[in-house]
Design a protein around this motif. Structure first.
Motif, PDB file in Angstrom:
ATOM      1  N   ILE A   9     -26.111  47.043 -50.352  1.00 22.97           N
ATOM      2  CA  ILE A   9     -26.540  48.073 -51.524  1.00 22.97           C
ATOM      3  C   ILE A   9     -26.112  49.336 -51.129  1.00 22.97           C
ATOM      4  CG2 ILE A   9     -28.717  49.210 -52.818  1.00 22.97           C
ATOM      5  CD1 ILE A   9     -30.020  46.450 -52.454  1.00 22.97           C
ATOM      6  N   LEU A  10     -26.063  49.826 -50.090  1.00 22.45           N
ATOM      7  CA  LEU A  10     -25.597  51.025 -49.488  1.00 22.45           C
ATOM      8  C   LEU A  10     -24.284  51.143 -49.641  1.00 22.45           C
ATOM      9  CD1 LEU A  10     -28.015  51.877 -46.597  1.00 22.45           C
ATOM     10  CD2 LEU A  10     -27.894  53.037 -48.773  1.00 22.45           C
ATOM     11  N   LYS A  11     -23.556  50.108 -49.167  1.00 27.48           N
ATOM     12  CA  LYS A  11     -22.158  50.021 -49.287  1.00 27.48           C
ATOM     13  C   LYS A  11     -21.622  50.128 -50.627  1.00 27.48           C
ATOM     14  CE  LYS A  11     -18.374  49.070 -46.992  1.00 27.48           C
ATOM     15  NZ  LYS A  11     -17.632  50.250 -46.060  1.00 27.48           N
ATOM     16  N   ARG A  28     -22.877  47.509 -63.247  1.00 30.96           N
ATOM     17  CA  ARG A  28     -21.674  47.897 -62.423  1.00 30.96           C
ATOM     18  C   ARG A  28     -22.259  48.153 -60.987  1.00 30.96           C
ATOM     19  NH1 ARG A  28     -16.922  48.827 -60.809  1.00 30.96           N
ATOM     20  NH2 ARG A  28     -16.423  50.649 -60.273  1.00 30.96           N
ATOM     21  N   MET A  29     -23.517  48.274 -60.709  1.00 25.97           N
ATOM     22  CA  MET A  29     -23.941  48.541 -59.286  1.00 25.97           C
ATOM     23  C   MET A  29     -23.995  47.155 -58.632  1.00 25.97           C
ATOM     24  SD  MET A  29     -24.934  50.543 -57.270  1.00 25.97           S
ATOM     25  CE  MET A  29     -25.485  50.406 -55.463  1.00 25.97           C
ATOM     26  N   LEU A  30     -24.142  46.095 -59.218  1.00 25.14           N
ATOM     27  CA  LEU A  30     -23.806  44.748 -58.733  1.00 25.14           C
ATOM     28  C   LEU A  30     -22.281  44.413 -58.469  1.00 25.14           C
ATOM     29  CD1 LEU A  30     -26.433  42.417 -60.822  1.00 25.14           C
ATOM     30  CD2 LEU A  30     -26.754  43.257 -58.589  1.00 25.14           C
ATOM     31  N   GLU A  31     -21.402  44.909 -59.325  1.00 23.70           N
ATOM     32  CA  GLU A  31     -20.315  44.804 -59.171  1.00 23.70           C
ATOM     33  C   GLU A  31     -19.821  45.385 -57.721  1.00 23.70           C
ATOM     34  OE1 GLU A  31     -18.235  45.724 -62.803  1.00 23.70           O
ATOM     35  OE2 GLU A  31     -18.857  44.047 -63.983  1.00 23.70           O
ATOM     36  N   ALA A  35     -17.814  44.297 -54.332  1.00 21.72           N
ATOM     37  CA  ALA A  35     -16.734  45.100 -54.009  1.00 21.72           C
ATOM     38  C   ALA A  35     -16.669  45.455 -52.722  1.00 21.72           C
ATOM     39  CB  ALA A  35     -16.241  46.202 -54.919  1.00 21.72           C
ATOM     40  N   GLY A  36     -18.009  45.927 -52.061  1.00 16.03           N
ATOM     41  CA  GLY A  36     -18.081  46.083 -50.778  1.00 16.03           C
ATOM     42  C   GLY A  36     -17.763  45.119 -49.810  1.00 16.03           C
ATOM     43  N   VAL A 101     -24.246  38.300 -43.749  1.00 19.31           N
ATOM     44  CA  VAL A 101     -23.554  39.582 -44.464  1.00 19.31           C
ATOM     45  C   VAL A 101     -24.062  40.888 -43.846  1.00 19.31           C
ATOM     46  CG1 VAL A 101     -23.384  40.707 -46.468  1.00 19.31           C
ATOM     47  CG2 VAL A 101     -22.929  38.268 -46.502  1.00 19.31           C
ATOM     48  N   SER A 102     -25.311  41.053 -43.658  1.00 18.75           N
ATOM     49  CA  SER A 102     -25.912  42.133 -43.079  1.00 18.75           C
ATOM     50  C   SER A 102     -25.431  42.295 -41.707  1.00 18.75           C
ATOM     51  CB  SER A 102     -27.414  41.940 -43.031  1.00 18.75           C
ATOM     52  OG  SER A 102     -28.021  41.909 -44.439  1.00 18.75           O
ATOM     53  N   ALA A 103     -25.377  41.363 -40.916  1.00 18.76           N
ATOM     54  CA  ALA A 103     -25.110  41.412 -39.683  1.00 18.76           C
ATOM     55  C   ALA A 103     -23.590  42.039 -39.601  1.00 18.76           C
ATOM     56  CB  ALA A 103     -24.845  40.372 -38.957  1.00 18.76           C
ATOM     57  N   VAL A 104     -22.765  41.457 -40.530  1.00 15.42           N
ATOM     58  CA  VAL A 104     -21.417  42.070 -40.736  1.00 15.42           C
ATOM     59  C   VAL A 104     -21.031  43.468 -41.119  1.00 15.42           C
ATOM     60  CG1 VAL A 104     -18.983  41.645 -41.817  1.00 15.42           C
ATOM     61  CG2 VAL A 104     -20.289  39.707 -41.077  1.00 15.42           C
ATOM     62  N   LEU A 105     -21.997  43.697 -42.002  1.00 16.47           N
ATOM     63  CA  LEU A 105     -22.022  45.058 -42.544  1.00 16.47           C
ATOM     64  C   LEU A 105     -22.565  45.923 -41.273  1.00 16.47           C
ATOM     65  CD1 LEU A 105     -23.246  44.699 -45.943  1.00 16.47           C
ATOM     66  CD2 LEU A 105     -21.173  45.017 -45.352  1.00 16.47           C
ATOM     67  N   ARG A 106     -23.314  45.657 -40.393  1.00 24.54           N
ATOM     68  CA  ARG A 106     -23.759  46.520 -39.372  1.00 24.54           C
ATOM     69  C   ARG A 106     -22.798  46.546 -38.108  1.00 24.54           C
ATOM     70  NH1 ARG A 106     -28.592  43.258 -39.830  1.00 24.54           N
ATOM     71  NH2 ARG A 106     -27.803  41.997 -37.901  1.00 24.54           N
ATOM     72  N   GLY A 107     -21.694  45.614 -38.289  1.00 24.75           N
ATOM     73  CA  GLY A 107     -20.533  45.779 -37.502  1.00 24.75           C
ATOM     74  C   GLY A 107     -20.322  44.664 -36.367  1.00 24.75           C
ATOM     75  N   ASP A 108     -21.372  43.776 -36.649  1.00 23.14           N
ATOM     76  CA  ASP A 108     -21.300  42.600 -35.594  1.00 23.14           C
ATOM     77  C   ASP A 108     -20.037  41.917 -35.770  1.00 23.14           C
ATOM     78  OD1 ASP A 108     -23.629  43.596 -34.962  1.00 23.14           O
ATOM     79  OD2 ASP A 108     -24.916  41.827 -35.490  1.00 23.14           O
ATOM     80  N   GLN A 109     -19.374  41.145 -34.965  1.00 22.09           N
ATOM     81  CA  GLN A 109     -18.220  40.241 -34.754  1.00 22.09           C
ATOM     82  C   GLN A 109     -18.977  38.742 -34.901  1.00 22.09           C
ATOM     83  OE1 GLN A 109     -15.145  41.017 -35.173  1.00 22.09           O
ATOM     84  NE2 GLN A 109     -15.945  43.016 -35.605  1.00 22.09           N
ATOM     85  N   LEU A 110     -18.485  38.037 -35.925  1.00 19.73           N
ATOM     86  CA  LEU A 110     -19.024  36.585 -36.215  1.00 19.73           C
ATOM     87  C   LEU A 110     -17.755  35.807 -35.691  1.00 19.73           C
ATOM     88  CD1 LEU A 110     -21.028  36.900 -39.629  1.00 19.73           C
ATOM     89  CD2 LEU A 110     -21.839  37.205 -37.204  1.00 19.73           C
TER      90      LEU A 110
END
Length: 144
Positions: A9-11, A28-31, A35-36, A101-110
């Motif tokens: 959501i922040l992204k 638009r916010m969901l889109e 997009a993030g 997804v949350s882990a990726v957005l925090r910068g974790d490498q999967l």
């Protein structure tokens, strides 16, 4: 939007601020939240679900669009995904996928684990006497 991870959501909000002149509508916010995800190579949750359900075995040997798709499928249980209808399997998969997804957005490498390799050299076949001995042992154990 309650189902989306906070990081997503922040992204999405950052994307909306950078690319819109006015406050975004909910649609638009969901889109923007979707997009993030594209920036990280992540498919939408439903596209990831479809990819996971259609993947052939062995799963770890497939070319995944993102490791999060594989990991969410693994955590959801491949058998469960393959043998239940979407209305039961989709919520389970979505929950696992959003966690990754949350882990990726925090910068974790999967990473998708490498498929298990087969033996380089097959074992030597047993001699006739060894085969007979194993057969007798199996008969004794099974009571035949």
């Amino acid at each position: 939007m309650a189902e989306l991870p906070v990081e997503q959501i922040l992204k999405g909000a950052r994307h909306a601020i950078e690319h819109s002149e006015y406050l975004p509508t909910l649609n638009r916010m969901l889109e923007c939240c979707q997009a993030g995800l594209v920036e990280f190579g992540l498919p939408s949750a439903h596209d990831a679900y479809v990819e996971a359900c259609q993947a052939a075995s062995p799963k770890s040997a497939q070319a995944w669009s993102h490791p999060a798709v594989y990991l969410a499928g693994r955590d959801s249980d491949w058998f469960f995904l393959a043998n239940n209808e979407e209305r039961r399997a989709w919520p389970v998969y979505r929950e696992h996928y959003q966690r990754y997804v949350s882990a990726v957005l925090r910068g974790d490498q999967l990473e998708v684990p490498a498929p298990q390799a087969l033996e380089k050299q097959p074992a030597e076949p047993l001699s006739r006497e060894e085969q007979i001995a194993h057969l007798k042992k199996l008969r004794a154990e099974s009571g035949l």
